[in-house]
Scaffold this motif. Structure first.
Motif, PDB file in Angstrom:
ATOM      1  N   GLN A  80       1.073  -1.331   0.028  1.00 56.44           N
ATOM      2  CA  GLN A  80      -0.120  -0.001  -0.037  1.00 56.44           C
ATOM      3  C   GLN A  80       0.875   1.347  -0.054  1.00 56.44           C
ATOM      4  O   GLN A  80       0.563   2.076  -0.742  1.00 56.44           O
ATOM      5  CB  GLN A  80      -1.076  -0.112   1.156  1.00 56.44           C
ATOM      6  CG  GLN A  80      -1.945  -1.304   1.281  1.00 56.44           C
ATOM      7  CD  GLN A  80      -2.628  -1.296   2.571  1.00 56.44           C
ATOM      8  OE1 GLN A  80      -2.544  -0.487   3.450  1.00 56.44           O
ATOM      9  NE2 GLN A  80      -3.349  -2.086   2.656  1.00 56.44           N
ATOM     10  N   GLN A  81       1.848   1.132   0.708  1.00 58.12           N
ATOM     11  CA  GLN A  81       2.851   2.383   1.113  1.00 58.12           C
ATOM     12  C   GLN A  81       3.555   2.642  -0.493  1.00 58.12           C
ATOM     13  O   GLN A  81       3.679   3.697  -0.914  1.00 58.12           O
ATOM     14  CB  GLN A  81       3.819   2.170   2.197  1.00 58.12           C
ATOM     15  CG  GLN A  81       3.243   2.403   3.353  1.00 58.12           C
ATOM     16  CD  GLN A  81       4.040   1.687   4.462  1.00 58.12           C
ATOM     17  OE1 GLN A  81       5.319   1.504   4.189  1.00 58.12           O
ATOM     18  NE2 GLN A  81       3.538   1.316   5.388  1.00 58.12           N
ATOM     19  N   ALA A  82       4.029   1.551  -1.113  1.00 56.93           N
ATOM     20  CA  ALA A  82       4.677   1.676  -2.468  1.00 56.93           C
ATOM     21  C   ALA A  82       3.919   2.192  -3.505  1.00 56.93           C
ATOM     22  O   ALA A  82       4.202   3.127  -4.214  1.00 56.93           O
ATOM     23  CB  ALA A  82       5.348   0.250  -2.745  1.00 56.93           C
ATOM     24  N   LEU A  83       2.532   1.991  -3.505  1.00 52.54           N
ATOM     25  CA  LEU A  83       1.425   2.219  -4.445  1.00 52.54           C
ATOM     26  C   LEU A  83       1.354   3.820  -4.280  1.00 52.54           C
ATOM     27  O   LEU A  83       1.444   4.638  -5.108  1.00 52.54           O
ATOM     28  CB  LEU A  83       0.203   1.456  -4.298  1.00 52.54           C
ATOM     29  CG  LEU A  83      -0.859   1.826  -5.440  1.00 52.54           C
ATOM     30  CD1 LEU A  83      -0.384   1.480  -6.712  1.00 52.54           C
ATOM     31  CD2 LEU A  83      -2.099   1.203  -4.948  1.00 52.54           C
ATOM     32  N   ALA A  84       1.187   4.252  -2.939  1.00 57.35           N
ATOM     33  CA  ALA A  84       0.866   5.563  -2.703  1.00 57.35           C
ATOM     34  C   ALA A  84       2.136   6.369  -3.140  1.00 57.35           C
ATOM     35  O   ALA A  84       2.051   7.380  -3.460  1.00 57.35           O
ATOM     36  CB  ALA A  84       0.617   5.746  -1.028  1.00 57.35           C
ATOM     37  N   SER A  85       3.405   5.874  -2.892  1.00 55.31           N
ATOM     38  CA  SER A  85       4.709   6.656  -3.352  1.00 55.31           C
ATOM     39  C   SER A  85       4.625   6.835  -4.701  1.00 55.31           C
ATOM     40  O   SER A  85       5.241   7.861  -5.164  1.00 55.31           O
ATOM     41  CB  SER A  85       5.843   5.793  -2.696  1.00 55.31           C
ATOM     42  OG  SER A  85       5.835   5.886  -1.123  1.00 55.31           O
ATOM     43  N   ALA A  86       4.326   5.757  -5.634  1.00 55.37           N
ATOM     44  CA  ALA A  86       4.195   6.037  -6.936  1.00 55.37           C
ATOM     45  C   ALA A  86       3.189   6.889  -7.503  1.00 55.37           C
ATOM     46  O   ALA A  86       3.259   7.655  -8.385  1.00 55.37           O
ATOM     47  CB  ALA A  86       3.967   4.605  -7.456  1.00 55.37           C
ATOM     48  N   VAL A  87       2.187   6.994  -6.874  1.00 57.10           N
ATOM     49  CA  VAL A  87       0.924   8.046  -7.215  1.00 57.10           C
ATOM     50  C   VAL A  87       0.657   9.403  -6.906  1.00 57.10           C
ATOM     51  O   VAL A  87       0.511  10.146  -7.613  1.00 57.10           O
ATOM     52  CB  VAL A  87      -0.401   7.137  -6.986  1.00 57.10           C
ATOM     53  CG1 VAL A  87      -1.765   8.081  -7.179  1.00 57.10           C
ATOM     54  CG2 VAL A  87      -0.497   5.698  -7.666  1.00 57.10           C
ATOM     55  N   VAL A  88       1.005   9.549  -5.400  1.00 55.58           N
ATOM     56  CA  VAL A  88       0.913  10.999  -5.064  1.00 55.58           C
ATOM     57  C   VAL A  88       1.772  11.864  -5.455  1.00 55.58           C
ATOM     58  O   VAL A  88       1.252  12.908  -5.663  1.00 55.58           O
ATOM     59  CB  VAL A  88       0.855  10.628  -3.337  1.00 55.58           C
ATOM     60  CG1 VAL A  88       1.071  12.175  -2.766  1.00 55.58           C
ATOM     61  CG2 VAL A  88      -0.189   9.781  -2.842  1.00 55.58           C
ATOM     62  N   PRO A  89       3.043  11.529  -5.980  1.00 52.02           N
ATOM     63  CA  PRO A  89       3.866  12.879  -6.369  1.00 52.02           C
ATOM     64  C   PRO A  89       3.143  13.379  -7.726  1.00 52.02           C
ATOM     65  O   PRO A  89       3.616  14.561  -8.087  1.00 52.02           O
ATOM     66  CB  PRO A  89       5.180  12.265  -6.481  1.00 52.02           C
ATOM     67  CG  PRO A  89       5.072  11.058  -5.613  1.00 52.02           C
ATOM     68  CD  PRO A  89       3.811  10.666  -5.672  1.00 52.02           C
ATOM     69  N   VAL A  90       2.380  12.634  -8.474  1.00 46.24           N
ATOM     70  CA  VAL A  90       1.932  13.190  -9.613  1.00 46.24           C
ATOM     71  C   VAL A  90       0.579  13.977  -9.539  1.00 46.24           C
ATOM     72  O   VAL A  90       0.105  14.378 -10.541  1.00 46.24           O
ATOM     73  CB  VAL A  90       1.686  12.028 -10.892  1.00 46.24           C
ATOM     74  CG1 VAL A  90       3.145  11.232 -11.018  1.00 46.24           C
ATOM     75  CG2 VAL A  90       0.683  11.040 -10.579  1.00 46.24           C
TER      76      VAL A  90
END
Length: 293
Positions: A80-90
């Motif tokens: 879940q954390q990895a997915l959030a880290s990939a998405v939130v910056p964009v």
């Protein structure tokens, strides 16, 4: 409460849907200018599947209960954390929209929304799934999202170039529709299992194995619509009680051909903790410059 200006489209006429609440009852509904109206179910989700619905088998209430229990205990937290880290910056700092396709119980979307808020980004969300049982859970977990019963293989009830990120975690993929709804600077984040995923538990419980060539098929499906940006492998060593291991096995495709009691019986002789390695691949794509040929 969901945002009133989400880019939703009526499944009947494709006109924009507006989120409203009746003044007297506070009952949420989605309404289009042509007069088509969809009332929220008592549990908070909307069913947009009109006519014959979908030919695909949705996850059952029992499967969803197992998934909610397993994910709710944080076993897949690193994913879940990895997915959030990939998405939130964009995500744009204000007015971003996330589409979680195959949202299930909503745990992965919850992680994204929490991370966005922590980073000072305002994000609205749309969750799609064919299981009303899953959406009942998702609507409680993510009340600020609009959660919709929908078949991913149909044209999505979402406007063109209106979404900042599409996430797909262990769910069907419709590349042409994902490319249509994503804005040019958006991202598509796809999570798939890698060879060896939960192999120890699968051998005991009858879980379906990981098919060969999944990465190649994903790349082929995305070609023309998306360009690969990066991949990240996420490994999670698990040490589970037998009950949690049964939930893990039952919450996936095995739940469509085995019941949980059968799975639990197969685990009775397994020593605790039940050990297994969860092996995921997070693939991030950008829309192709000119779309599909």
């Amino acid at each position: 409460m969901p945002s009133a200006d989400l880019p939703l489209l009526c499944p009947v006429c494709s006109h924009p849907l507006e989120y409203l609440e009746a003044e007297a009852t506070r009952q949420p509904r989605l309404v289009c200018p042509s007069g088509h109206s969809f009332d929220a179910a008592r549990q908070g989700y909307f069913n947009l599947l009109v006519g014959k619905g979908t030919p695909f088998e949705p996850d059952s209430a029992a499967m969803v209960a197992s998934r909610y229990a397993f994910l709710g205990n944080g076993h897949y937290g690193p994913l879940q954390q990895a997915l959030a880290s990939a998405v939130v910056p964009v995500l744009r700092p204000e007015g971003a929209v996330v589409l979680d396709s195959g949202t299930g119980t909503g745990h992965y979307l919850r992680a994204i929304l929490d991370a966005a808020a922590a980073g000072g980004r305002q994000a609205s969300a749309i969750g799609l799934d064919i299981s009303k049982f899953a959406l009942r859970r998702a609507a409680r977990l993510n009340p600020e999202a609009v959660n919709l019963v929908w078949d991913i293989w149909r044209p999505l009830p979402v406007g063109d170039n209106s979404v900042d990120a599409v996430t797909v975690v262990f769910a069907p993929r419709n590349p042409a529709e994902f490319a249509r709804v994503l804005c040019p600077e958006g991202v598509l984040a796809v999570v798939t299992p890698r060879p060896g995923h939960l192999a120890g538990i699968a051998a005991v419980t009858g879980m379906l194995g990981i098919e060969e060539g999944k990465d190649e098929r994903l790349a082929e499906a995305m070609a023309g619509h998306f360009e690969p940006e990066k991949t990240l492998d996420v490994d999670i060593p698990l040490k589970l009680g037998r009950a949690a291991a049964a939930d893990l096995a039952f919450m996936g495709p095995a739940g469509h051909h085995l019941d949980r009691d059968q799975i639990a019986a197969r685990l009775e002789d397994s020593p605790e903790p039940v050990e297994a390695d969860a092996k995921f691949r997070l693939s991030v794509f950008r829309p192709a410059a000119h779309g599909a040929p």
